[in-house]
Design a protein around this motif. Structure first.
Motif, PDB file in Angstrom:
ATOM      1  N   SER A 271     -20.378 -27.140 -32.337  1.00  0.00           N
ATOM      2  CA  SER A 271     -19.336 -26.586 -33.198  1.00  0.00           C
ATOM      3  C   SER A 271     -18.547 -27.728 -33.831  1.00  0.00           C
ATOM      4  CB  SER A 271     -18.396 -25.692 -32.379  1.00  0.00           C
ATOM      5  OG  SER A 271     -17.257 -25.314 -33.144  1.00  0.00           O
ATOM      6  N   VAL A 272     -18.355 -27.632 -35.138  1.00  0.00           N
ATOM      7  CA  VAL A 272     -17.505 -28.577 -35.871  1.00  0.00           C
ATOM      8  C   VAL A 272     -16.452 -27.765 -36.593  1.00  0.00           C
ATOM      9  CG1 VAL A 272     -17.381 -30.336 -37.673  1.00  0.00           C
ATOM     10  CG2 VAL A 272     -19.416 -30.191 -36.205  1.00  0.00           C
ATOM     11  N   GLY A 273     -15.194 -28.026 -36.300  1.00  0.00           N
ATOM     12  CA  GLY A 273     -14.141 -27.289 -36.986  1.00  0.00           C
ATOM     13  C   GLY A 273     -12.859 -27.258 -36.189  1.00  0.00           C
ATOM     14  N   SER A 274     -11.956 -26.361 -36.599  1.00  0.00           N
ATOM     15  CA  SER A 274     -10.617 -26.318 -36.021  1.00  0.00           C
ATOM     16  C   SER A 274     -10.366 -25.059 -35.196  1.00  0.00           C
ATOM     17  CB  SER A 274      -9.566 -26.424 -37.133  1.00  0.00           C
ATOM     18  OG  SER A 274      -9.759 -25.385 -38.083  1.00  0.00           O
ATOM     19  N   ASN A 275     -11.443 -24.383 -34.753  1.00  0.00           N
ATOM     20  CA  ASN A 275     -11.303 -23.174 -33.925  1.00  0.00           C
ATOM     21  C   ASN A 275     -10.381 -22.146 -34.581  1.00  0.00           C
ATOM     22  OD1 ASN A 275     -12.919 -24.123 -31.698  1.00  0.00           O
ATOM     23  ND2 ASN A 275     -11.217 -25.485 -31.164  1.00  0.00           N
ATOM     24  N   PRO A 276     -10.768 -21.625 -35.762  1.00  0.00           N
ATOM     25  CA  PRO A 276      -9.869 -20.729 -36.503  1.00  0.00           C
ATOM     26  C   PRO A 276      -9.548 -19.433 -35.773  1.00  0.00           C
ATOM     27  CG  PRO A 276     -12.076 -20.718 -37.461  1.00  0.00           C
ATOM     28  CD  PRO A 276     -12.042 -21.842 -36.470  1.00  0.00           C
ATOM     29  N   THR A 277     -10.432 -18.960 -34.876  1.00  0.00           N
ATOM     30  CA  THR A 277     -10.135 -17.737 -34.128  1.00  0.00           C
ATOM     31  C   THR A 277      -8.868 -17.902 -33.305  1.00  0.00           C
ATOM     32  OG1 THR A 277     -12.486 -17.158 -34.042  1.00  0.00           O
ATOM     33  CG2 THR A 277     -11.044 -16.093 -32.432  1.00  0.00           C
ATOM     34  N   PHE A 278      -8.627 -19.152 -32.857  1.00  0.00           N
ATOM     35  CA  PHE A 278      -7.451 -19.429 -32.030  1.00  0.00           C
ATOM     36  C   PHE A 278      -6.399 -20.218 -32.807  1.00  0.00           C
ATOM     37  CE2 PHE A 278     -11.118 -18.981 -29.244  1.00  0.00           C
ATOM     38  CZ  PHE A 278     -10.663 -18.010 -28.352  1.00  0.00           C
ATOM     39  N   ALA A 279      -6.444 -20.126 -34.144  1.00  0.00           N
ATOM     40  CA  ALA A 279      -5.459 -20.771 -35.018  1.00  0.00           C
ATOM     41  C   ALA A 279      -5.384 -22.264 -34.768  1.00  0.00           C
ATOM     42  CB  ALA A 279      -4.081 -20.140 -34.836  1.00  0.00           C
ATOM     43  N   GLY A 280      -6.537 -22.886 -34.590  1.00  0.00           N
ATOM     44  CA  GLY A 280      -6.580 -24.325 -34.388  1.00  0.00           C
ATOM     45  C   GLY A 280      -6.249 -25.080 -35.658  1.00  0.00           C
ATOM     46  N   VAL A 281      -5.888 -26.352 -35.505  1.00  0.00           N
ATOM     47  CA  VAL A 281      -5.517 -27.185 -36.654  1.00  0.00           C
ATOM     48  C   VAL A 281      -6.425 -28.416 -36.743  1.00  0.00           C
ATOM     49  CG1 VAL A 281      -3.703 -28.544 -37.735  1.00  0.00           C
ATOM     50  CG2 VAL A 281      -3.121 -26.404 -36.576  1.00  0.00           C
ATOM     51  N   ALA A 282      -6.501 -29.201 -35.665  1.00  0.00           N
ATOM     52  CA  ALA A 282      -7.279 -30.439 -35.677  1.00  0.00           C
ATOM     53  C   ALA A 282      -8.773 -30.136 -35.620  1.00  0.00           C
ATOM     54  CB  ALA A 282      -6.872 -31.319 -34.490  1.00  0.00           C
ATOM     55  N   ARG A 283      -9.558 -30.875 -36.385  1.00  0.00           N
ATOM     56  CA  ARG A 283     -11.012 -30.702 -36.359  1.00  0.00           C
ATOM     57  C   ARG A 283     -11.554 -31.264 -35.047  1.00  0.00           C
ATOM     58  NH1 ARG A 283     -14.335 -33.036 -40.817  1.00  0.00           N
ATOM     59  NH2 ARG A 283     -15.718 -31.235 -40.545  1.00  0.00           N
ATOM     60  N   GLN A 284     -12.512 -30.583 -34.491  1.00  0.00           N
ATOM     61  CA  GLN A 284     -13.087 -30.953 -33.207  1.00  0.00           C
ATOM     62  C   GLN A 284     -14.607 -30.842 -33.281  1.00  0.00           C
ATOM     63  OE1 GLN A 284     -11.367 -31.779 -30.079  1.00  0.00           O
ATOM     64  NE2 GLN A 284     -13.470 -32.457 -29.748  1.00  0.00           N
ATOM     65  N   VAL A 285     -15.293 -31.808 -32.667  1.00  0.00           N
ATOM     66  CA  VAL A 285     -16.743 -31.736 -32.509  1.00  0.00           C
ATOM     67  C   VAL A 285     -17.007 -31.482 -31.034  1.00  0.00           C
ATOM     68  CG1 VAL A 285     -18.944 -32.951 -32.716  1.00  0.00           C
ATOM     69  CG2 VAL A 285     -17.147 -33.323 -34.426  1.00  0.00           C
ATOM     70  N   GLU A 286     -17.647 -30.356 -30.736  1.00  0.00           N
ATOM     71  CA  GLU A 286     -17.918 -30.014 -29.343  1.00  0.00           C
ATOM     72  C   GLU A 286     -19.317 -29.424 -29.231  1.00  0.00           C
ATOM     73  OE1 GLU A 286     -15.237 -26.874 -27.975  1.00  0.00           O
ATOM     74  OE2 GLU A 286     -14.530 -26.650 -30.046  1.00  0.00           O
ATOM     75  N   ALA A 287     -20.001 -29.783 -28.159  1.00  0.00           N
ATOM     76  CA  ALA A 287     -21.391 -29.377 -27.964  1.00  0.00           C
ATOM     77  C   ALA A 287     -21.532 -28.562 -26.690  1.00  0.00           C
ATOM     78  CB  ALA A 287     -22.286 -30.609 -27.906  1.00  0.00           C
ATOM     79  N   HIS A 288     -22.135 -27.386 -26.828  1.00  0.00           N
ATOM     80  CA  HIS A 288     -22.459 -26.553 -25.668  1.00  0.00           C
ATOM     81  C   HIS A 288     -23.916 -26.780 -25.314  1.00  0.00           C
ATOM     82  CE1 HIS A 288     -23.031 -23.144 -23.009  1.00  0.00           C
ATOM     83  NE2 HIS A 288     -24.001 -22.708 -23.794  1.00  0.00           N
ATOM     84  N   VAL A 289     -24.163 -27.325 -24.137  1.00  0.00           N
ATOM     85  CA  VAL A 289     -25.534 -27.555 -23.697  1.00  0.00           C
ATOM     86  C   VAL A 289     -26.172 -26.224 -23.339  1.00  0.00           C
ATOM     87  CG1 VAL A 289     -26.973 -28.598 -21.903  1.00  0.00           C
ATOM     88  CG2 VAL A 289     -25.101 -29.903 -22.924  1.00  0.00           C
ATOM     89  N   ILE A 290     -27.326 -25.980 -23.960  1.00  0.00           N
ATOM     90  CA  ILE A 290     -28.037 -24.721 -23.740  1.00  0.00           C
ATOM     91  C   ILE A 290     -28.840 -24.800 -22.448  1.00  0.00           C
ATOM     92  CG2 ILE A 290     -29.797 -23.165 -24.687  1.00  0.00           C
ATOM     93  CD1 ILE A 290     -29.010 -24.221 -27.474  1.00  0.00           C
ATOM     94  N   ASP A 291     -28.745 -23.747 -21.639  1.00  0.00           N
ATOM     95  CA  ASP A 291     -29.515 -23.657 -20.392  1.00  0.00           C
ATOM     96  C   ASP A 291     -29.241 -24.860 -19.487  1.00  0.00           C
ATOM     97  OD1 ASP A 291     -30.654 -21.336 -21.448  1.00  0.00           O
ATOM     98  OD2 ASP A 291     -32.258 -22.470 -22.409  1.00  0.00           O
ATOM     99  N   ARG A 292     -27.976 -25.208 -19.359  1.00  0.00           N
ATOM    100  CA  ARG A 292     -27.593 -26.335 -18.502  1.00  0.00           C
ATOM    101  C   ARG A 292     -27.882 -26.005 -17.034  1.00  0.00           C
ATOM    102  NH1 ARG A 292     -21.267 -27.245 -18.684  1.00  0.00           N
ATOM    103  NH2 ARG A 292     -21.650 -28.171 -16.653  1.00  0.00           N
ATOM    104  N   PRO A 293     -28.053 -27.000 -16.187  1.00  0.00           N
ATOM    105  CA  PRO A 293     -28.405 -26.756 -14.785  1.00  0.00           C
ATOM    106  C   PRO A 293     -27.219 -26.266 -13.968  1.00  0.00           C
ATOM    107  CG  PRO A 293     -28.135 -29.101 -15.165  1.00  0.00           C
ATOM    108  CD  PRO A 293     -28.029 -28.433 -16.518  1.00  0.00           C
ATOM    109  N   ASP A 294     -26.987 -24.967 -13.979  1.00  0.00           N
ATOM    110  CA  ASP A 294     -25.823 -24.399 -13.291  1.00  0.00           C
ATOM    111  C   ASP A 294     -25.914 -24.498 -11.773  1.00  0.00           C
ATOM    112  OD1 ASP A 294     -24.499 -23.673 -15.623  1.00  0.00           O
ATOM    113  OD2 ASP A 294     -25.621 -21.792 -15.777  1.00  0.00           O
TER     114      ASP A 294
END
Length: 349
Positions: A271-294
């Motif tokens: 995800s690249v952006g400011s989390n508009p659903t939660f009224a974010g302001v600062a741009r953020q780069v965040e990665a969700h690892v798919i099928d991580r070893p839980d």
């Protein structure tokens, strides 16, 4: 092992003769790669050693800091990318306004002739150097004749510019990554350049950027603690620090890879952006690892690690949803689509 010098005073006095090229090399794209290949070939056939000369900081950051473009990659990544193409040495020149006052002749004599003992200088048709960019190809050839080095001119490397170049990262309906062969056969050819890479990234078109670069675009940074919203929603993310290096592509959701400090490549929805659903302001780069070893979450603690995030394809733009439930439903779809995209391209760099 590639030698890296930060200034002419680090060059051994007996180093040379050399074949030399010069450039900013931001991105080390396919045009730069053609120059480096010509440099290596020239050095091999002339019995000299290959040297790439570059600048830090980028001249635009010195001459016009308020309007200089964001760099595609940081200096460490740039040096590593140049070194990967097999040159013998890299000379990094500290660029300042005082340094920029050298005339074209002073620059060539001081760097190419006196410091590097150049027998050959490899450049493109558009080479510019010296105070106010007063030196050009004709100047280089005239100086070569005077100082005894041969100028080798590299033809421009071009790539097909698709009519869909401005697609702004349209999603892949079938979840399969496109290749260079997918570009229109009759598309106009355009000179590979750092500017074109930035244009593609600013449009979210990371596929076109990859075609110009010859590899996926990436960012490097330390994983830091965020607001933990992703974890609360069931999609924990690795948040890159705001001082991470590499050009940030347009806001949106991407399929890509997270490479941890051990070199392990994990499929990821980014995800690249400011989390508009939660009224974010600062741009953020965040990665969700798919099928991580839980089964061993403590072994997957990325906080404090310096990781790479690679962008393979843009899935969609950034949207503000009515609430967390709608966002979670969309995130499930995003992860499924990212998984399909990445399954189609494999985990190679």
């Amino acid at each position: 092992m590639v030698l890296i010098w930060h200034g002419v005073d680090e060059i051994p006095t007996d180093f040379g003769p050399t074949a030399v090229t010069i450039g900013n090399f931001d991105g080390v794209h396919r045009g730069h790669q053609q120059v480096l290949a010509t440099l290596k070939s020239t050095a091999r056939h002339s019995g000299s050693r290959s040297v790439a000369v570059t600048f830090d900081p980028h001249p635009a950051q010195v001459h016009r800091p308020d309007t200089a473009p964001d760099l595609i990659m940081g200096i460490e990544d740039r040096l590593a990318a140049i070194a990967a193409h097999g040159v013998d040495a890299i000379l990094v020149l500290h660029y300042t306004l005082a340094f920029a006052q050298q005339s074209a002749e002073e620059f060539v004599r001081g760097i190419f002739v006196d410091a590097l003992r150049a027998s050959h200088v490899v450049v493109g048709h558009d080479v510019r150097f010296g105070r106010g960019n007063s030196g050009d190809l004709a100047t280089m050839e005239e100086l070569g004749a005077r100082f005894g080095f041969e100028v080798v001119v590299v033809e421009e490397f071009t790539e097909q510019a698709s009519a869909a170049e401005a697609r702004a990262g349209a999603s892949l309906a079938d979840g399969a990554a496109h290749s260079a062969q997918d570009l229109d056969d009759d598309a106009e050819r355009r000179r590979c350049s750092s500017t074109w890479v930035r244009e593609a990234l600013d449009a979210g078109d990371v596929r076109t950027a990859a075609e110009i670069l010859g590899r996926t675009h990436m960012m490097h940074g330390e994983v830091v603690h965020g607001a933990a919203r992703g974890r609360a929603l069931g999609f924990p993310t690795a948040n890159l620090a705001h001082d991470s290096v590499g050009h940030i592509p347009a806001d949106g959701i991407y399929a890509g890879w997270l490479v941890d400090q051990s070199g392990t490549r994990w499929p990821a929805a980014i995800s690249v952006g400011s989390n508009p659903t939660f009224a974010g302001v600062a741009r953020q780069v965040e990665a969700h690892v798919i099928d991580r070893p839980d089964e061993a979450p403590e072994a997957f603690d990325l906080y404090g690690q310096r990781v790479a995030v690679e962008f393979v394809d843009r899935l969609r733009g950034m949207v503000a949803y009515r609430g967390p439930e709608a966002l979670v439903d969309q995130m499930k779809l995003d992860v499924d689509q990212a998984r399909r995209v990445l399954a189609g391209v494999g985990s190679g760099a």
